[in-house]
Design a protein around this motif. Structure first.
Motif, PDB file in Angstrom:
ATOM      1  N   ASP A  24      11.295   6.756   6.034  1.00 55.40           N
ATOM      2  CA  ASP A  24       9.814   5.930   6.659  1.00 55.40           C
ATOM      3  C   ASP A  24       8.449   6.747   6.974  1.00 55.40           C
ATOM      4  O   ASP A  24       7.934   7.173   7.339  1.00 55.40           O
ATOM      5  N   LEU A  25       7.879   5.544   5.848  1.00 52.85           N
ATOM      6  CA  LEU A  25       6.605   5.389   6.158  1.00 52.85           C
ATOM      7  C   LEU A  25       5.701   5.019   6.459  1.00 52.85           C
ATOM      8  O   LEU A  25       5.021   6.208   6.529  1.00 52.85           O
TER       9      LEU A  25
ATOM     10  N   ASN B 263       0.740  -1.037  -0.045  1.00 53.12           N
ATOM     11  CA  ASN B 263       0.371  -0.158  -0.167  1.00 53.12           C
ATOM     12  C   ASN B 263       1.110   1.045  -0.086  1.00 53.12           C
ATOM     13  O   ASN B 263       2.004   1.644   0.481  1.00 53.12           O
ATOM     14  N   VAL B 264       0.713   2.493  -0.508  1.00 49.68           N
ATOM     15  CA  VAL B 264       1.263   3.191  -1.018  1.00 49.68           C
ATOM     16  C   VAL B 264       1.539   4.805   0.198  1.00 49.68           C
ATOM     17  O   VAL B 264       0.778   4.299   1.207  1.00 49.68           O
ATOM     18  N   ALA B 265       2.463   5.010   0.755  1.00 51.24           N
ATOM     19  CA  ALA B 265       2.430   5.051   2.021  1.00 51.24           C
ATOM     20  C   ALA B 265       2.291   4.591   2.910  1.00 51.24           C
ATOM     21  O   ALA B 265       2.417   5.190   4.120  1.00 51.24           O
ATOM     22  N   LYS B 266       3.092   3.304   3.022  1.00 44.88           N
ATOM     23  CA  LYS B 266       3.298   2.400   3.718  1.00 44.88           C
ATOM     24  C   LYS B 266       3.911   1.714   4.030  1.00 44.88           C
ATOM     25  O   LYS B 266       4.498   1.786   2.896  1.00 44.88           O
ATOM     26  N   GLU B 267       4.681   1.331   4.663  1.00 46.39           N
ATOM     27  CA  GLU B 267       6.281   0.082   5.014  1.00 46.39           C
ATOM     28  C   GLU B 267       5.137  -1.215   4.591  1.00 46.39           C
ATOM     29  O   GLU B 267       4.208  -1.443   4.706  1.00 46.39           O
ATOM     30  N   MET B 268       6.010  -1.828   3.392  1.00 47.74           N
ATOM     31  CA  MET B 268       5.661  -2.969   2.766  1.00 47.74           C
ATOM     32  C   MET B 268       5.634  -4.357   4.558  1.00 47.74           C
ATOM     33  O   MET B 268       6.912  -3.523   4.920  1.00 47.74           O
TER      34      MET B 268
END
Ligand code: ARG
Length: 576
Positions: free
Chosen positions: A188-189, A123-128
């Motif tokens: 650091d998303l 997901n965008v703007a989140k860490e995998m």
């Protein structure tokens, strides 16, 4: 070489010759025990029942018509009417010779299908997070396997790049840019997302701006779109580094995020209404499905458009399936998504089928998997309960592997050691996941995955180098093996038969999307090689012919291990 297919063909011909229907199934399987031969045909019982005959008598008749001349050295009836088939050693020898000189190791190309594989999907703007690791690793093994078989694989990274959270994210990116006067790295998303949310909850003025941005973004506002694109770019650039580290074949071109389907959504809702499948219900647009019941036992309502006009995750997945069939011309679509989304997919696909967007003949398959758990059996988290950053996980893997291989190779030059530690560390994380049946939860355990014993990456990688070392000791290049294979010993025959089952194994992985089947096969193969090597001397063979024959078996073992690990996305090294 597909021995199973060959024998099935022969046995069913014989069954048909004695009165079995033309579509009868021979049910030829690899035998479970050596005393049952190499393969066993189990299909006679069912046919005998249908024909009202004694299974054993029917088996006798089938045997009379079964022509396995040159293929089998012995064929016998066992139990209530099974047929045990013992492969001929001369025939096995010839097949090994053929496989070893073929660059595909005798594995036939399949009639090419277009296969879309939905995997990774962060997901965008989140860490995998760890949930995406399994999808990424298992999905990639599946893509490699199907590609090896000659299929046209389309990797679809269904990135979560749309939704109401983007108003907040854009507003926060803007705020950060203003404060820092320029580009920010978003290193650091996870924190970025958390802080954006916090600001949204605490600062009313910010929240108003954020809500305004959602509306503008959906309306195609240029500024908002540019900011949105920036968020997607930053995230995917970072994820691409992880893919590269993981030796995963995804690239930026494979991104087909949720936003790709935006333009289709209004048409789909209108069409579902026109088809009488969707109805207005309390202001929202809903499809009621008889197949699913809610708590009251009534047909479950699946919302496809909210009261405020917004679309849902399900609506996107309906459009996405349609697109994959209509636009990408998929013959088959595989989704590597965790098992908690099973009902979601089933609902979306039920609607897809009812609306006729994807014909029943095109399989939509949910290749689901369980959760990744910590050693304590609880969801895998950091000590403080936070999500584990994938990059940190990989760092730790390489760090641990460095220690491990460093101890074993005290004299190895530093560069080589570094490369080796990377191959072993990353391989260990991937193999640990790949080697377990994906349907169950899986416990992440460093000690298990980095062990040199058992079905692990270090063991398999080491097994490969051991076979290569035979050639080094013999002072012979891999390309320098010349003689013909001549199998005389039991251990040679067992190894040869297993080597020739590579194609059957790949086909099974391709069908079920279960890479652990390949891991189990390779592990077994490595064990058979050890037994063979111990009991059938290669370097000190009694004569040159035997030496060459055994070197060839070793050569096919090396090639099969390498190719097999390659279909899994596990790298090998020459020495360790
Ligand atoms: N982005 C989603 C998640 O993180 C996974 C998407 C899977 N693919 C799909 N077609 N729904 O849960």
């Amino acid at each position: 070489m597909n021995i199973q297919a060959l024998l099935s063909e022969k046995v069913s011909q014989a069954m048909i010759a004695v009165g079995a229907p033309a579509d009868c199934e021979a049910q030829v399987r690899q035998s479970a025990k050596v005393q049952f031969g190499d393969y066993q045909a189990n299909g006679i019982m069912a046919v005998a029942k249908k024909l009202g005959q004694q299974p054993r008598q029917l088996a006798e008749q089938v045997l009379q018509h079964l022509d396995l001349n040159g293929i089998a050295s012995k064929v016998e009836i066992a139990g209530p009417g099974f047929i045990n088939i013992f492969l001929d050693r001369q025939w096995l020898s010839q097949q090994v010779d053929a496989a070893v000189s073929d660059e595909r190791l005798g594995v036939a190309r399949q009639p090419a299908q277009t296969i879309v594989i939905d995997y990774s999907a962060p997901n965008v703007a989140k860490e995998m997070h760890v949930g995406h690791v399994r999808s990424t690793i298992i999905g990639d093994a599946s893509a490699r396997t199907l590609e090896f078989l000659g299929h046209n694989v389309i990797r679809a990274n269904h990135v979560g790049d749309w939704g109401t959270q983007f108003g907040m994210l854009i507003a926060f990116l803007e705020k950060q840019q203003n404060e820092q006067h320029g580009d920010i790295a978003l290193a650091d998303l996870e924190n970025f997302y958390r802080e954006a949310k916090k600001t949204y909850d605490e600062d009313e003025e910010f929240a108003v701006r954020a809500r305004n941005y959602v509306v503008k973004l959906q309306g195609g506002d240029e500024y908002c779109l540019a900011m949105w694109k920036k968020l997607v770019d930053i995230t995917m650039t970072q994820n691409q580094l992880v893919y590269n580290r993981l030796n995963v074949t995804l690239t930026r071109d494979d991104v087909m995020g949720e936003s790709l389907y935006n333009a289709m959504l209004p048409g789909i809702v209108a069409d579902l209404k026109a088809k009488g499948l969707a109805v207005e219900s309390e202001g929202a647009t809903v499809v009621f499905l008889d197949e699913y019941k809610n708590k009251e036992g009534e047909p479950m309502g699946v919302i496809i458009q909210k009261k405020d006009g917004g679309y849902l995750y399900t609506t996107t997945d309906i459009a996405c399936a349609k697109y994959r069939y209509e636009t990408l011309h998929a013959d088959r679509v595989l989704y590597y998504i965790d098992s908690r989304q099973h009902q979601h997919l089933m609902q979306a696909w039920t609607i897809v089928r009812k609306a006729g967007y994807v014909p029943e003949a095109i399989p939509l398959e949910h290749h689901m998997f369980g959760m990744m758990l910590g050693k304590d059996g609880r969801p895998f988290k950091t000590r403080s309960g936070g999500t584990i950053k994938l990059s940190d996980l990989l760092d730790e893997a390489v760090e641990r592997a460095t220690k491990l291989v460093g101890e074993k190779n005290p004299d190895m030059p530093a560069d080589e050691l570094k490369a080796l530690a990377n191959t072993v560390g990353i391989g260990a994380v991937k193999y640990a996941d790949l080697s377990k049946s994906r349907t169950t939860d899986y416990i992440f355990d460093w000690d298990n995955m980095l062990a040199f014993e058992g079905n692990t990456a270090p063991y398999m990688q080491y097994a490969y180098t051991r076979v290569l070392s035979v050639f080094r000791k013999a002072g012979i290049e891999l390309t320098g093996v010349t003689g013909a294979v001549n199998i005389t010993e039991d251990r040679e025959a067992a190894l040869a038969a297993r080597l020739l089952q590579f194609e059957e194994t790949i086909l099974q992985v391709a069908r079920d999307g279960m890479p652990h089947v390949m891991c189990a096969y390779l592990y077994d193969l490595a064990g058979l090689f050890s037994g063979f090597y111990e009991h059938c001397p290669i370097l000190t063979a009694e004569d040159e012919q035997t030496r060459q024959s055994r070197l060839k078996l070793a050569l096919l073992t090396a090639k099969t291990l390498k190719q097999g690990l390659d279909t899994l996305g596990i790298e090998t090294v020459e020495r360790m």
